[in-house]
Design a protein around this motif. Structure first.
Motif, mmCIF file in Angstrom:
data_model
loop_
_atom_site.group_PDB
_atom_site.id
_atom_site.type_symbol
_atom_site.label_atom_id
_atom_site.label_comp_id
_atom_site.label_asym_id
_atom_site.label_seq_id
_atom_site.Cartn_x
_atom_site.Cartn_y
_atom_site.Cartn_z
ATOM 1 N N THR A 69 0.831 -1.206 0.000
ATOM 2 C CA THR A 69 0.000 0.000 0.000
ATOM 3 C C THR A 69 0.862 1.251 0.000
ATOM 4 O O THR A 69 0.542 2.243 -0.667
ATOM 5 N N ARG A 125 3.773 1.629 -1.346
ATOM 6 C CA ARG A 125 4.290 1.846 -2.703
ATOM 7 C C ARG A 125 3.233 2.511 -3.577
ATOM 8 O O ARG A 125 3.533 3.423 -4.354
ATOM 9 N N THR A 126 1.990 2.032 -3.468
ATOM 10 C CA THR A 126 0.903 2.629 -4.253
ATOM 11 C C THR A 126 0.711 4.096 -3.891
ATOM 12 O O THR A 126 0.559 4.957 -4.764
ATOM 13 N N HIS A 179 2.895 6.123 -2.456
ATOM 14 C CA HIS A 179 4.074 6.907 -2.830
ATOM 15 C C HIS A 179 4.043 7.248 -4.317
ATOM 16 O O HIS A 179 4.352 8.380 -4.718
ATOM 17 N N THR A 180 3.649 6.276 -5.150
ATOM 18 C CA THR A 180 3.562 6.511 -6.586
ATOM 19 C C THR A 180 2.550 7.606 -6.905
ATOM 20 O O THR A 180 2.743 8.399 -7.832
ATOM 21 N N ALA A 181 1.476 7.655 -6.123
ATOM 22 C CA ALA A 181 0.426 8.651 -6.348
ATOM 23 C C ALA A 181 0.669 9.937 -5.572
ATOM 24 O O ALA A 181 -0.200 10.819 -5.545
ATOM 25 N N ASP A 182 1.846 10.047 -4.919
ATOM 26 C CA ASP A 182 2.196 11.231 -4.131
ATOM 27 C C ASP A 182 1.173 11.474 -3.015
ATOM 28 O O ASP A 182 0.694 12.594 -2.807
ATOM 29 N N THR A 219 1.925 8.581 3.608
ATOM 30 C CA THR A 219 1.711 7.244 4.185
ATOM 31 C C THR A 219 1.556 7.288 5.701
ATOM 32 O O THR A 219 1.577 6.250 6.355
ATOM 33 N N ARG A 232 -7.665 -4.179 -5.310
ATOM 34 C CA ARG A 232 -7.200 -2.810 -5.085
ATOM 35 C C ARG A 232 -8.152 -2.150 -4.092
ATOM 36 O O ARG A 232 -9.142 -1.523 -4.487
#
Length: 467
Positions: free
Chosen positions: A345, A347-348, A350-353, A356, A458
């Motif tokens: 989660t 990583r997801t 972080h990719t979407a800015d 966390t 997801r």
């Protein structure tokens, strides 16, 4: 084109919603992340301070409300002409209390669904000035409400069951929601009116009609997937668009079917627990469990009519793996699965800015909710297998955990009108009765859809578009 929430509405954030940072919101049901542009953040500032003041703030308000991140607070003063329809079958004393509570402010149509003591029902209606319509053949609450609708000439109808005792002024806050042209129906919180017996005290804690104290948009596969028609305010025009309001082939579940058809037609349905309508509950266990069984039988027919809307259990892969390992008494594996889920989660996000912060506690809550959901599912549909597993040493821990964790968790959060033992026994019996009804309904409808868990790969939606 998006229909904005009307000018004058304000917003109340959902209890689960939080602002991750300026212009970034998390919450809703199912959970999602919404990102606002610069103009969107400016609109939120106005919306937060003043409510809906123009189309720009109204469009943003609509998006937040539809996502479940916020809930509409309608302006005071909106009203509409309303007729109250009360389906009645026997129980003239309950009808007497109901009509006394409703008063004479609004016209009331009582539909006697072929009661044996028709004279007594007629006398009660005369005493309270209600219009009486009699059906010669008993058809159940759905057909009775359809019959009542034939005598409604106002733009709004309020359905009230004869065993409800609405408080004074209950209608006005619900009618206010109809200032939103997309809202077709509004339901109050239906609370339990029960005696001081074991069954009565249990149902006051855990009535199947009581959907909790948090407001919600009502939609399938959300936190509040349906509302009962024990008390419901509906636009007459929305019912006319459906053709037939209540499916007369359904003896139970006709209210769920109505709500889901309104949703499928693009209408909004609101749950407003600030209004509470007491509903008389069964006084003993045979009556209470019999009703739960009947409710369960509606699952099969509803699943045939509304594919994908009825899911007994939603599973997310990593929390499910963690729960499976915990039940197998493999705590290291369970912890590793939870950490792996948190990392995936992260990583997801972080990719979407997306920040966390708070991710590990959130994963812990996801594992807990999955564990409780699996326990309820197993209790409803496989209690004989759990009982058969108890003498087996290797399976005893898992069986006991699945049986006892959900009722004990609920008892801890309850007002504790019952001791934990009687609460747990009652909750297990409640789930078993409902599950037996689901099995029966599935067999009759020849479908296994209400028995099949759904895996969501997801679990968190991150909106790509910006407001």
């Amino acid at each position: 084109m998006t229909t904005p929430l009307p000018v004058g509405f304000r917003l109340e954030l959902d209890a689960t919603s939080k602002q991750l940072r300026d212009g970034l919101w998390f919450g809703g049901s199912p959970p999602r992340v919404i990102r606002l542009t610069g103009p969107g953040r400016a609109a939120w500032g106005e919306l937060h301070r003043h409510g809906v003041v123009d189309r720009r703030t109204g469009v943003l308000a609509r998006r937040l409300v539809d996502a479940g991140i916020a809930h509409p607070v309608p302006p005071a003063g909106h009203s509409a002409a309303v007729t109250i329809v009360v389906p009645a079958y026997e129980r003239a004393d309950d009808l007497d209390r109901c009509l006394a509570a409703l008063g004479t402010t609004h016209p009331v149509v009582v539909v006697d669904d072929a009661s044996a003591d028709a004279v007594r029902v007629a006398t009660v209606c005369t005493d309270h000035g209600a219009t009486l319509v009699r059906r010669e053949v008993n058809g159940g609450p759905g057909p009775a409400r359809n019959t009542g609708l034939e005598h409604v000439r106002t733009p709004v109808v309020a359905f009230v069951d004869s065993d409800c005792v609405p408080p004074r002024g209950w209608l006005e806050p619900l009618l206010a929601h109809l200032a939103d042209p997309l809202v077709a129906a509004v339901a109050p919180r239906v609370t339990a009116l029960a005696g001081d017996t074991w069954a009565g005290r249990y149902t006051r804690e855990r009535s199947s009609l009581d959907l909790g104290e948090q407001p919600a948009r009502v939609a399938p596969r959300t936190r509040v997937a349906y509302v009962p028609t024990a008390a419901l305010v509906v636009r007459r025009s929305a019912l006319d668009e459906l053709g037939t309001a209540f499916d007369e082939t359904l003896r139970v579940g006709e209210d769920v079917d109505l709500i889901w058809r309104l949703h499928a037609a693009g209408k909004r349905v609101r749950y407003d627990p600030s209004v509470q309508v007491p509903h008389r509950e069964p006084a003993d266990w045979p009556a209470l469990l019999g009703r739960r069984f009947r409710y369960g039988t509606s699952a099969g027919p509803l699943a045939r009519r509304h594919r994908g809307a009825l899911t007994p259990l939603v599973l997310h892969p990593w929390p499910t793996l963690a729960v499976t390992a915990a039940l197998a008494r493999r705590p290291v594996v369970a912890g590793a699965a939870a950490m792996a889920g948190a990392a995936a989660t992260a990583r997801t996000l972080h990719t979407a800015d997306v920040p966390t912060t708070g991710l590990l506690p959130a994963m812990g809550r996801a594992v807990q909710q999955t564990f409780l959901g699996v326990g309820r599912y197993a209790t409803q549909f496989a209690t004989p297998l759990l009982i058969a597993a108890l003498p087996k040493r290797q399976l005893r821990f898992a069986a006991l955990a699945l049986l006892l964790a959900p009722p004990m968790s609920a008892w801890t959060a309850s007002r504790r009108r019952l001791d934990p033992l009687r609460y747990a026994v009652g909750a297990i019996a409640d789930e078993v009765a409902y599950g037996a009804g689901v099995w029966t309904g599935c067999a009759r409808a020849r479908t296994a859809a209400p028995l099949r868990p759904v895996v969501i790969w997801r679990p968190l939606r991150i909106d790509a578009r910006r407001s």
